[in-house]
Design an enzyme around this catalytic site. Structure first.
Site, PDB file in Angstrom:
ATOM      1  CD  GLU A 177       2.720  -6.036   1.700  1.00 20.05           C
ATOM      2  OE1 GLU A 177       3.643  -5.221   1.870  1.00 20.05           O
ATOM      3  OE2 GLU A 177       2.865  -7.264   1.859  1.00 20.05           O
ATOM      4  CD  GLU A 297       3.042 -10.269  -1.167  1.00 14.68           C
ATOM      5  OE1 GLU A 297       3.767 -10.237  -0.132  1.00 14.68           O
ATOM      6  OE2 GLU A 297       2.991  -9.336  -1.994  1.00 14.68           O
TER       7      GLU A 297
END
Length: 564
Positions: A177, A297
């Site tokens: 991220e 994810e």
């Protein structure tokens, strides 16, 4: 000196031979079978599971965020439940020494390697990623460019060296991220991420050994699937011109639904379209251009608190739909699990029904329905309808326990409309006590069955109360009903509390029902953004369709509540 953990070369000869036979153990040499392409490596990882909140935990060690230490038995259990890979997030900045070497604590590297080796020995591919470092120090790259780049490079130099002889069933992901604080805008952020990804690629490839053709996984900015994010990553991949690259993104659903805010209680057409659009962009921009993709994810953001933030049937529909989108797009999925799904000591799934839906979606579609709960009001029983979402299946039967109900007598089916007659519901409601009185099960031609609870309920009754902003509970006789969401408005009709752009507040963050205690708790986060002395009218929306109003007034740290 710490005890040196065993390297890949100490794993069983059988496992090593198997890796070589699949072409996964390293670059091809004379007489060897050529290594599998990146897309085949990634496809063989489906499905995957995240060992979350463990080596990525910010603290002393892998137990800092409440999970037990990893055991080989846990990884064996993960494999036995059908997973073929794990994602191993690690946060390393906190374990590194000063510049210029940024030496990672040997004991930390040894422990990470031990778990990698255990996973490989359990026939699980491993995706090793640099995790919370993304917001702990790499995000400072706009203001500390050279320092961040030096530390990032040193970190991956050490990881590349440590794992250079491991097989291609170990993959590297550059950074989780990625984000940048204080940038001049997205153009700079794309450029900085490109710089990190290119540096990562150069470090790993130049380290030699089996890193020469190891599959390297590159994220989009924020691992988001927005079109501009995807396009920027494609530019990086194209420029690197390396056939052993893959892309990754994350998906946690349409935000109002994912956290249950702004009235997003249902996996409705808007939430469904959000998922469909995300995978369509990934299909066109990445998969369609020959770039393998890992959904590193996925889940629902409300799960960070507990899985009850989203109503059971609605969450099941989300995972059924997401699994279908990923499978038909050709994306490898890796379920985010920070300990809320698989119990890591008992080795059981905390929500077996949820895991059944997730695991079924890896291979096929399942039928669902507009709801998994039908509310019956004592003394006023009427016919109820449920819309079936066939999802390409056909309806097979409806049963009560081991008894198959008879179509035409016990229920009617017209197209996708299932009607439960008042006579059936009256019979199932029994003595008329509140709560679940029966469970019907709809079965389809494939996939998991769909359960429908028959719930005897009446309009909930609230009572006045006094308390504080730290602990205010509305006395509630739920009478079998279940709370879906809460609205908050001032007397003039304007929105009150957090997320002032909507009257519907965030489930569990601002309010939380507790049926066992007979209360609805209003959390400090709600009162922190309520005007002192101004009455706030709360409207509680229940799943039966009933609504009940309640008024609260904050005066300093004191709160009073009255009905209506």
């Amino acid at each position: 000196m710490p005890v040196r953990r065993p390297r890949w070369t100490t794993l069983t000869a059988v496992a090593a031979a198997a890796a070589l036979s699949l072409g996964l153990a390293g670059p091809a040499t004379a007489g060897d079978r050529a290594p599998r392409s990146a897309d085949r490596v990634v496809a063989a990882m489906q499905p995957g599971w995240n060992l979350g909140n463990t080596f990525d935990a910010v603290g002393a060690d892998e137990t800092a965020w409440g999970n037990p230490g990893v055991t080989r038995e846990l990884l064996d259990e993960v494999h036995d439940n059908g997973f073929r890979s794990i994602r191993l997030p690690v946060t390393l900045g906190q374990h590194e020494g000063p510049a210029p070497d940024y030496t990672i604590a040997p004991a930390v590297l040894d422990r990470v390697e031990e778990v990698v080796d255990w996973a490989l020995a359990e026939d699980l591919a491993v995706l090793l990623d640099l995790h919370h470092d993304s917001w702990m120090w790499t995000n400072a790259m706009p203001s500390r460019h050279d320092e961040v780049l030096a530390q990032f490079t040193a970190t991956w130099e050490q990881l590349a060296e440590r794992f250079r002889d491991h097989p291609r069933t170990l993959l590297f992901e550059s950074i989780n991220e990625p984000q940048f604080a204080g940038s001049t805008g997205e153009a700079q952020e794309y450029a900085l991420l490109d710089e990190l990804n290119v540096a990562f690629h150069e470090v790993v490839r130049s380290s030699g050994g089996r890193n020469a053709d190891r599959v390297l996984v590159l994220p989009t900015l924020h691992t988001d699937s927005g079109q501009a994010r995807l396009d920027s990553l494609v530019s990086t991949v194209t420029a690197l011109d390396d056939p052993n690259l893959a892309a990754t993104f994350h998906y946690y659903g349409y935000w109002p639904f994912s956290v249950n805010v702004a009235g997003g209680t249902r996996f409705d057409a808007t939430a469904q379209q959000d998922a469909t659009d995300a995978f369509a962009r990934v299909r066109t921009t990445l998969v369609g251009q020959g770039i393998p993709v890992i959904l590193g994810e996925y889940g629902l953001l409300g799960f960070d608190r507990h899985t009850g933030t989203i109503e059971q049937g609605e969450k099941l529909k989300f995972f059924e739909h997401l699994g279908h989108q990923a499978r038909t797009t050709g994306v490898t999925t890796m379920l985010w699990d920070n300990g809320q799904h698989l119990d890591r000591t008992a080795f059981t799934w905390r929500d077996p029904e949820l895991f059944a839906q997730i695991s079924s979606s890896w291979k096929k579609r399942s039928g669902t329905a507009s709801t998994d709960q039908v509310f019956v009001r004592p003394g006023a029983v009427t016919d109820q309808t449920v819309t079936l979402n066939l999802n390409g299946t056909t309806f097979r039967d409806l049963s009560l326990g081991r008894q198959k109900l008879k179509k035409g007598r016990d229920y009617q089916l017209s197209g996708s409309t299932l009607t439960l007659p008042a006579a059936l519901l009256q019979r199932l409601s029994g003595t008329g006590g509140y709560g679940t009185s029966a469970e019907l099960v709809a079965r389809f031609s494939q996939g998991v069955p769909w359960s429908i609870e028959i719930v005897d309920a009446d309009t909930p009754v609230l009572s006045g109360a006094a308390g504080t902003t730290d602990a205010f509970a509305v006395p509630t006789d739920f009478r079998g009903d279940r709370l879906a969401t809460m609205e908050a408005r001032y007397l003039d009709g304007s929105n009150a509390g957090p997320h002032g752009w909507t009257s519907f507040k965030e489930f569990d963050v601002t309010f939380a029902p507790d049926a066992a205690a007979g209360t609805i708790l209003l959390r400090p986060a709600f009162f922190a953004e309520v005007t002192d002395g101004s009455p706030v009218v709360l409207t509680f929306h229940f799943w039966s369709g009933d609504t009940v109003r309640y008024t609260v007034v904050r005066s300093g740290s004191s709160v009073t509540g009255t009905v209506g």
